[in-house]
Design an enzyme around this catalytic site. Structure first.
Site, PDB file in Angstrom:
ATOM      1  N   TRP A 203      54.341  50.789  47.289  1.00 35.37           N
ATOM      2  CA  TRP A 203      54.907  49.447  47.320  1.00 35.37           C
ATOM      3  C   TRP A 203      55.799  49.185  46.112  1.00 35.37           C
ATOM      4  O   TRP A 203      56.940  48.725  46.249  1.00 35.37           O
ATOM      5  CB  TRP A 203      53.789  48.421  47.428  1.00 35.37           C
TER       6      TRP A 203
ATOM      7  N   LYS B  31      47.815  42.295  46.364  1.00 33.70           N
ATOM      8  CA  LYS B  31      47.054  41.477  47.301  1.00 33.70           C
ATOM      9  C   LYS B  31      45.569  41.790  47.165  1.00 33.70           C
ATOM     10  O   LYS B  31      45.167  42.950  47.219  1.00 33.70           O
ATOM     11  CB  LYS B  31      47.515  41.751  48.740  1.00 33.70           C
TER      12      LYS B  31
ATOM     13  N   SER C 231      55.491  43.578  55.165  1.00 31.09           N
ATOM     14  CA  SER C 231      56.458  44.519  54.580  1.00 31.09           C
ATOM     15  C   SER C 231      55.812  45.879  54.338  1.00 31.09           C
ATOM     16  O   SER C 231      55.156  46.072  53.318  1.00 31.09           O
ATOM     17  CB  SER C 231      56.994  43.966  53.262  1.00 31.09           C
TER      18      SER C 231
ATOM     19  N   LYS D  59      44.028  39.355  55.097  1.00 30.48           N
ATOM     20  CA  LYS D  59      44.577  40.121  56.225  1.00 30.48           C
ATOM     21  C   LYS D  59      44.161  41.587  56.176  1.00 30.48           C
ATOM     22  O   LYS D  59      44.041  42.234  57.218  1.00 30.48           O
ATOM     23  CB  LYS D  59      46.093  39.950  56.276  1.00 30.48           C
TER      24      LYS D  59
ATOM     25  N   SER E 253      49.629  50.626  58.959  1.00 32.00           N
ATOM     26  CA  SER E 253      48.771  49.878  58.041  1.00 32.00           C
ATOM     27  C   SER E 253      47.610  50.762  57.592  1.00 32.00           C
ATOM     28  O   SER E 253      46.829  51.254  58.413  1.00 32.00           O
ATOM     29  CB  SER E 253      48.228  48.617  58.732  1.00 32.00           C
TER      30      SER E 253
ATOM     31  N   VAL F  34      45.465  53.353  47.969  1.00 31.18           N
ATOM     32  CA  VAL F  34      44.314  52.455  47.862  1.00 31.18           C
ATOM     33  C   VAL F  34      44.159  51.650  49.150  1.00 31.18           C
ATOM     34  O   VAL F  34      45.137  51.128  49.697  1.00 31.18           O
ATOM     35  CB  VAL F  34      44.490  51.500  46.668  1.00 31.18           C
TER      36      VAL F  34
ATOM     37  N   GLU G 232      43.054  48.409  50.019  1.00 30.40           N
ATOM     38  CA  GLU G 232      42.711  47.147  49.358  1.00 30.40           C
ATOM     39  C   GLU G 232      41.617  46.383  50.099  1.00 30.40           C
ATOM     40  O   GLU G 232      40.789  45.708  49.496  1.00 30.40           O
ATOM     41  CB  GLU G 232      43.953  46.257  49.216  1.00 30.40           C
TER      42      GLU G 232
END
Length: 327
Positions: A11, A103, A133, A186, A253, A281, A283
């Site tokens: 990211w 996040k 994104s 999410k 994802s 990772v 999350e």
């Protein structure tokens, strides 16, 4: 405006690629292999085929990042406190704006990323950069939509102008709490959706689960604010509904893929083994524990999040988990 990005995962690197096409960017990594790879090939192993502009300079020393006027933090939430403390120790200037591109919720304190920064760097203005994104699509400069949340309208407008790209629709919001709650939750719901899809329960059950997830987001969002009010534009915008749909429907994802592997394993799964197989990772794994504890602290019911937590941390069976997810 000079920009530093702390965190050279997929990211952070994608943001550097996006902004580096027109701006000078400093990208900080703690990993010497990543440092050598980017400097040698102008490419990250996490984003193969995506060239990193020569405008992006990679640094190993965090003190080499502090002279930028904007610092983007793209590190995992559980590492955020340590990085903020390093910036504090380097005497980061008070006028440097901090944009949070991470996040989650800190496990040890149940704090949001903005609350961690406010604790350690109380004089630095904060903004949140969030929305649907995938890093690889951002790095390939495909179109996407994001939210820039900031309680200071003047600073927020300035940051929107700086981050705006031809392929990005960037919306402004004052709702930093709501945007962060949605961003954290999410990932847990994506794990739940992955379990349902991996268990071959069909798209009807999948859609119903996403719908119920919105109710739990609203419950925690309302409880966290304290006065029961929520911003409908946050809930129905890119930072919540948009990000939820993307994260819960695409196997790009990481969190959905993680849940899918669990659901597809016929109870023979090993959480730590699945985690170790990934390069990035997950999350939602840490966030599931944080959400479970935060919901208890705020005295609200979040059955989906609780079911995911009990599966990951208390060895609940897939059958018992699914009975909650599809009830």
């Amino acid at each position: 405006m000079a920009i530093s990005i702390l965190g050279a995962g997929a990211w952070g690197t994608a943001i550097a690629i996006s902004l580096g096409s027109k701006k000078d960017v400093i990208l900080w990594t703690r990993n010497e292999t990543t440092f050598e790879s980017i400097n040698g090939k102008r490419e990250s192993d996490k984003l193969p085929g995506c060239r990193i502009s020569d405008n992006v300079s990679v640094k190993l020393a965090i003190e080499d990042t502090i002279n930028a006027s904007v610092t983007i933090l793209a590190v995992p939430t559980q590492s955020l406190r340590k990085v903020c403390q390093q910036l504090h120790n380097c005497n980061l200037k008070k006028d440097v704006a901090i944009i949070l591109a991470c996040k989650g919720i800190e496990k040890s304190t149940l704090k949001l990323p903005s609350e961690i920064v406010n604790e350690i760097l109380p004089n630095n203005p904060i903004a949140i950069f969030s929305g649907p994104s995938f890093a690889v699509e951002v790095a390939r400069k495909l179109p996407y939509s994001m939210v820039l949340a900031c309680q200071n309208n003047t600073l927020g407008s300035k940051l929107v102008s700086e981050l705006q790209q031809e392929n990005v629709k960037l919306e402004f919001s004052n709702d930093i709490i709501g945007v962060q709650i949605c961003a954290a939750l999410k990932n847990v719901f994506a794990i739940a959706c992955g379990i349902v899809l991996g268990s071959k329960l069909g798209f009807n059950a999948h859609a119903a689960l996403i719908t119920k997830s919105m109710s739990e987001i609203k419950a925690l969002y309302s409880a966290k604010i304290g006065d029961g009010s929520v911003d409908i534009n946050t809930l129905l915008g890119p930072a919540c509904l948009g990000d939820l749909i993307m994260t819960c429907t695409s196997l790009n994802s990481r969190n959905l893929s993680f849940g899918f592997k669990i659901g597809n394993s016929d109870n023979g799964f090993n959480v730590q083994q699945i985690l170790s197989e990934g390069k990035s990772v997950i999350e939602g794994f840490s966030t599931a524990e944080s959400i479970f504890n935060l919901a208890g602290k705020l005295k609200i019911k979040m059955p989906i999040c609780e079911a995911v937590y009990r599966l990951l941390y208390e060895s609940a069976s897939i059958e018992d988990t699914i009975s909650v997810l599809i009830s």
